[in-house]
Design an enzyme around this catalytic site. Structure first.
Site, PDB file in Angstrom:
ATOM      1  N   GLU A  36      47.241  34.746  33.151  1.00 47.48           N
ATOM      2  CA  GLU A  36      46.172  34.210  32.113  1.00 47.48           C
ATOM      3  C   GLU A  36      46.327  35.055  30.700  1.00 47.48           C
ATOM      4  OE1 GLU A  36      42.132  34.383  33.196  1.00 47.48           O
ATOM      5  OE2 GLU A  36      41.432  33.748  31.667  1.00 47.48           O
ATOM      6  N   ARG A 260      48.677  43.199  46.014  1.00 45.88           N
ATOM      7  CA  ARG A 260      49.146  43.376  44.823  1.00 45.88           C
ATOM      8  C   ARG A 260      49.488  45.055  44.632  1.00 45.88           C
ATOM      9  NH1 ARG A 260      45.487  43.063  40.503  1.00 45.88           N
ATOM     10  NH2 ARG A 260      45.174  41.009  41.110  1.00 45.88           N
ATOM     11  N   LYS A 270      42.814  44.065  33.827  1.00 44.17           N
ATOM     12  CA  LYS A 270      42.896  43.708  32.418  1.00 44.17           C
ATOM     13  C   LYS A 270      41.604  44.038  31.889  1.00 44.17           C
ATOM     14  CE  LYS A 270      45.367  39.878  33.182  1.00 44.17           C
ATOM     15  NZ  LYS A 270      45.900  38.596  32.702  1.00 44.17           N
TER      16      LYS A 270
HETATM   17  P1  ATP Z   1      43.952  41.530  36.694  1.00 45.27           P
HETATM   18  O1  ATP Z   1      43.381  41.551  37.813  1.00 45.27           O
HETATM   19  O2  ATP Z   1      44.940  42.865  36.561  1.00 45.27           O
HETATM   20  O3  ATP Z   1      43.059  41.311  35.441  1.00 45.27           O
HETATM   21  P2  ATP Z   1      44.941  38.924  37.044  1.00 45.27           P
HETATM   22  O4  ATP Z   1      45.536  38.885  38.551  1.00 45.27           O
HETATM   23  O5  ATP Z   1      43.720  38.573  36.490  1.00 45.27           O
HETATM   24  O6  ATP Z   1      45.188  40.236  36.815  1.00 45.27           O
HETATM   25  P3  ATP Z   1      46.864  37.060  35.800  1.00 45.27           P
HETATM   26  O7  ATP Z   1      47.242  36.950  34.283  1.00 45.27           O
HETATM   27  O8  ATP Z   1      46.021  36.246  36.706  1.00 45.27           O
HETATM   28  O9  ATP Z   1      46.048  38.507  35.969  1.00 45.27           O
HETATM   29  O10 ATP Z   1      48.111  37.424  36.757  1.00 45.27           O
HETATM   30  C1  ATP Z   1      49.351  36.738  36.833  1.00 45.27           C
HETATM   31  C2  ATP Z   1      50.078  37.075  38.096  1.00 45.27           C
HETATM   32  O11 ATP Z   1      50.294  38.574  38.282  1.00 45.27           O
HETATM   33  C3  ATP Z   1      49.438  36.476  39.196  1.00 45.27           C
HETATM   34  O12 ATP Z   1      49.911  35.594  40.052  1.00 45.27           O
HETATM   35  C4  ATP Z   1      48.739  37.662  39.820  1.00 45.27           C
HETATM   36  O13 ATP Z   1      48.607  37.586  41.310  1.00 45.27           O
HETATM   37  C5  ATP Z   1      49.804  38.717  39.458  1.00 45.27           C
HETATM   38  N1  ATP Z   1      49.522  40.207  39.491  1.00 45.27           N
HETATM   39  C6  ATP Z   1      48.265  40.391  38.791  1.00 45.27           C
HETATM   40  N2  ATP Z   1      48.147  41.915  39.224  1.00 45.27           N
HETATM   41  C7  ATP Z   1      49.016  42.375  40.041  1.00 45.27           C
HETATM   42  C8  ATP Z   1      49.337  43.489  40.707  1.00 45.27           C
HETATM   43  N3  ATP Z   1      48.541  44.506  40.396  1.00 45.27           N
HETATM   44  N4  ATP Z   1      50.291  43.389  41.483  1.00 45.27           N
HETATM   45  C9  ATP Z   1      51.046  42.142  41.812  1.00 45.27           C
HETATM   46  N5  ATP Z   1      50.707  41.123  41.134  1.00 45.27           N
HETATM   47  C10 ATP Z   1      49.911  40.998  40.245  1.00 45.27           C
HETATM   48 MG    MG Z   2      43.714  36.436  37.299  1.00 49.59          MG
END
Ligand code: ATP
Ligand code: MG
Length: 562
Positions: A36, A260, A270
């Site tokens: 995102e 994760r 984020k």
């Molecule tokens: P955050 O929770 O840190 O805000 P998010 O999951 O909302 O991150 P996205 O932009 O939706 O952020 O993530 C893009 C991709 O990266 C998704 O497929 C998500 O599952 C993966 N991702 C995000 N954080 C991690 C992590 N700590 N380890 C592995 N994969 C991750």
């Molecule tokens: Mg997300």
């Protein structure tokens, strides 16, 4: 990507290999990385990037970069640009570049299809009411009073929602799934909400936006994604993911969840990273203390080091906490191979070599990288006055201190043996002002013809030719080991380290560093790995960031068998 990390198998690769063996998608592997654009990518995303792009590469498949841009209020073009830059910097190139917003019209049409099939309805409950009617996992939810609205009325209201007739939050479109399901996600989930907000790409074309659950699987389906890899928290969304695909009768990707990445002392949400930026705890998303890819790049981390780390941690189904020392171990391993060795004195104390002719200087040969002969040698100037590290001298040396002390001899790296004759102190403060020493001209290059030994070799720079630089050292930004372990009313910000940036303006480095380049790794011998800061460096001020120290705490941890 220049070199390939060795790939270990894991449960996701096993699923894919099985699908390939049974010819499930005709031998096709298609993945995607779906960030995102509401912030910069962090090291957790690096794990997901290495996984999705790595799998596509390994199996001769394709990987798309798809921006999951369904939240107009939080998303910005700046983030889109930074994400593309970071994915490329990590060493990957996407096959297709897409945006969920590309599919808004198709998603709308699918919502209409569900309404026509009697599977979706327009609901007038407020967000709070929806939550309340949903109930808790223990008790069944109550159906919305609008659940049985006639199809014609639903179609009309949904069209008018799109046309902008209603204010934010006035109505939602919901799916009719199962109000009694133990999985709350299936209790008539919201598909669309009204949001009069300008989208970074579609502008004001839309005032209704699809929810993640209604967008993600369908986007995967449109792109013919075979394996939709996401993090564990989406496991309970999978039944809904599959429900939409089934009800719409469209191509069915398989969602697979993995744990994760959580790193010790590393904030990785984020939302929190945005807070660090907005509340000025750091200078920006690319502050070298940030666990963002941009911050790590500026700090001097290498894509190879990050990828090697991701390859080592692998993927599992269980959430765990990875020691940040393991990341540093891989980084150090990579930097050791590529870093140019130089001499830098971080806390200088002046040495006058009384028997070296005044006004004279000479050039000595120094090795650029003992790990890689092809990196060659360089010249470093030597003269009557040099700086050495304050720490390398003790007036009263304790037992195991083998470096310089009055009457004692040490080797100056690449130069001569040096003997300390006399200490000059500031009369008022008692602080050491300079050391008076002698050198042995017969020891040029570092060895004595008479075979006499010294116990230590220390680094130095020649005073007149040396460059004054700024060196930034970094301590942990966050002081708590497990950043997710917080009390109910505990503010995570209370664990931010107020002294995470240590600025040193008295350092002196060898003159060759006047030509230092951004993106080149340097090892300040005996100190650590450093890089030129890409933002704050100016024509007359060199600023170096400490990337990581030389000491490998991971090797120690591993030895202990932890
Ligand atoms: P955050 O929770 O840190 O805000 P998010 O999951 O909302 O991150 P996205 O932009 O939706 O952020 O993530 C893009 C991709 O990266 C998704 O497929 C998500 O599952 C993966 N991702 C995000 N954080 C991690 C992590 N700590 N380890 C592995 N994969 C991750
Ligand atoms: Mg997300």
């Amino acid at each position: 990507m220049t070199e390939q990390e060795p790939v270990r198998s894991d449960f996701i690769r096993e699923i894919i290999e099985n699908d390939l063996a049974t010819g499930k998608h005709g031998g096709r592997v298609q993945t995607r990385f779906p960030p995102e654009p509401n912030g910069y990518l962090h090291v957790g995303h690096a794990k997901a990037i290495c996984l999705n792009f790595g799998i596509a590469r390994q199996y001769g498949g394709k990987c798309n970069l798809r921006f999951d841009d369904t939240n107009p209020t939080k998303e910005e073009t700046e983030y889109v640009d930074s994400i593309m830059e970071d994915v490329r910097w990590l060493g990957f190139e996407w096959d297709g570049l897409y945006y969920a917003s590309d599919y808004f019209e198709q998603l709308y049409q699918w919502a209409v299809q569900l309404i026509e099939a009697g599977k979706a309805f327009v609901c007038d409950l407020t967000a709070d009411q929806v939550r309340e009617f949903r109930g808790s996992p223990m008790e069944a939810g109550r159906p919305s009073p609008f659940r049985d609205r006639p199809v014609g009325e639903n179609l009309d209201l949904f069209r008018r929602m799109r046309a902008g007739e209603f204010p934010d939050g006035a109505r939602t479109l919901r799916a009719k799934v199962d109000m009694a399901s133990p999985n709350i996600n299936l209790r008539d989930p919201v598909l669309y909400r009204i949001l009069h907000a300008t989208h970074h790409r579609t502008g004001d074309a839309w005032c209704i936006y699809p929810m993640y659950d209604f967008a993600h699987g369908q986007c995967d389906s449109i792109e013919q994604i075979t394996h939709s890899i996401c993090t564990l928290e989406f496991e309970i969304h999978r039944p809904l993911y599959d429900w939409f695909i089934r009800e719409l009768g469209i191509f069915a990707p398989r969602q697979i969840e993995f744990a994760r990445l959580n790193l010790t002392y590393t904030v990785m949400s984020k939302r929190k990273l945005l807070q660090l930026v907005q509340e000025n705890f750091v200078s920006g998303w690319d502050d070298p203390r940030m666990p963002t890819i941009a911050g790590m790049r500026r700090r001097g981390y290498t894509p190879e080091g990050l990828r090697a780390f991701c390859a080592t941690i692998g993927v599992t189904k269980f959430n765990s906490l990875t020691d940040v020392a393991l990341l540093e171990h891989h980084l150090r391993d990579d930097l050791n191979r590529r870093a140019l060795r130089v001499m830098a004195v971080l806390d200088p104390i002046k040495v006058v070599i009384d028997n070296y002719p005044e006004g004279q200087s000479e050039e000595l040969d120094a090795i650029n990288n003992p790990e890689d002969a092809s990196m060659g040698t360089r010249k470093v100037p030597f003269s009557r006055e040099i700086y050495i590290e304050r720490d390398d001298f003790r007036e009263d040396p304790p037992k195991k201190f083998f470096r310089l002390a009055p009457g004692r001899e040490v080797r100056l790296r690449y130069a001569y043996f040096l003997r300390c004759e006399r200490v000059v102190k500031d009369e008022a403060t008692g602080e050491i002002k300079e050391l008076h020493c002698t050198y042995d001209p017969a020891t040029r290059g570092g060895n004595a013809p008479d075979g006499r030994k010294v116990q230590a070799t220390i680094h130095w720079v020649s005073v007149p030719q040396s460059l004054a630089v700024e060196v930034r050292d970094y301590d942990r930004l966050y002081l708590k080991e497990d950043t997710n372990d917080l009390g109910e009313n505990e503010d995570w910000r209370t664990h931010i380290n107020p002294k995470s940036l240590i600025v040193n303006t008295s350092a002196r480095v060898e003159p060759g560093l006047a030509q230092a380049r951004i993106g080149t790794a340097y090892q300040f011998e005996r100190q650590g790995y450093y890089c030129l800061d890409s933002v704050d460096v100016t024509r007359d001020r060199l600023v170096f960031n400490r990337t990581v120290g030389l000491k490998d705490s991971w090797a120690k941890i591993e030895k202990r068998g932890v």
